[in-house]
Design an enzyme around this catalytic site. Sequence first.
Site, PDB file in Angstrom:
ATOM      1  CG  HIS A 121      -0.227  -0.099   2.529  1.00 36.08           C
ATOM      2  ND1 HIS A 121       0.276   0.997   3.208  1.00 36.08           N
ATOM      3  CD2 HIS A 121       0.071  -1.165   3.294  1.00 36.08           C
ATOM      4  CE1 HIS A 121       0.841   0.614   4.340  1.00 36.08           C
ATOM      5  NE2 HIS A 121       0.735  -0.702   4.410  1.00 36.08           N
ATOM      6  CG  ASP A 122      -0.456   4.234   1.203  1.00 39.25           C
ATOM      7  OD1 ASP A 122      -1.321   4.956   0.679  1.00 39.25           O
ATOM      8  OD2 ASP A 122      -0.681   3.515   2.203  1.00 39.25           O
ATOM      9  N   GLY A 139       5.111  -1.062   2.693  1.00 40.48           N
ATOM     10  CA  GLY A 139       4.276   0.101   2.460  1.00 40.48           C
ATOM     11  C   GLY A 139       5.064   1.397   2.377  1.00 40.48           C
TER      12      GLY A 139
END
Length: 262
Positions: A121-122, A139
């Site tokens: 994520h991200d 992440g």
Amino acid sequence: MAQIHPTALVDPAAELGNDVSIGAYTMVGPHVRIGDGTVVGPHCVIEGHTTIGRENRIFQFASVGADPQDKKYKGEPTKLIIGDRNTIREFTTFNTGTVQDKGQTQIGDDNWIMAYVHVAHDCVIGNDNTIANSVQFAGHVTVGHHTLIGGMSGIHQFVRVGDYAMLGFQTRLSQDLPPFVMAAGNPGEVQNVHQEGPRRHGYSAERLSMLKQMYKLLYRKGLTLDAAKAEIEGLRGQTPEADVDIDNMLTFLAEASRGIVR
């Protein structure tokens, strides 16, 4: 028109561009958009709020747009955005973002992403990167452009990898890796300046020499980081075509909140 295999499950709300191909037993969710000419192999799952650009090739068994592996995630409509002309090989896993960060994971254009790569994520992955088998991005990782990342390497949360940087096989990277620098090992240690990538992209001998000078100031002269930055600043104007590389390096160093590999 899109070519959809009879066994594929494509939600009627999904948006498919011209000449998109969806392979057997692949599932495409309702919030997915796929651009013209993208080919998705069999047994893939493309879900979440995912936008995929033009002329990508996604091989079998890829998982694209699944929820982030973050216990704080509560089902918010975060995004995954993939650019154009990427090659995405088997068993890759790309997650959407989290509201604790920018709310989206982003992959640029012309990347070569090999099997079993995980993009958490991200993360933000730039353009024209070669990412070998089983690389794991935690992440919030940021990767620039034209990098080479060796197989089975692991990149810690919030770490940044600069343009034209190179990671050797099975490297554990827990601090930022500046542009034009090669690192390898567990933990990752600096090895040398990376000139082959820039050379393949047309850098002149004089510009390559300036990369080497920056590397020496940063790693071979025994200078503090602040002193090295000042010396690198002093190189400006000696090879005008390399001033953009000096700017790249100094900007990266100024934003290195985790410190750099030294």
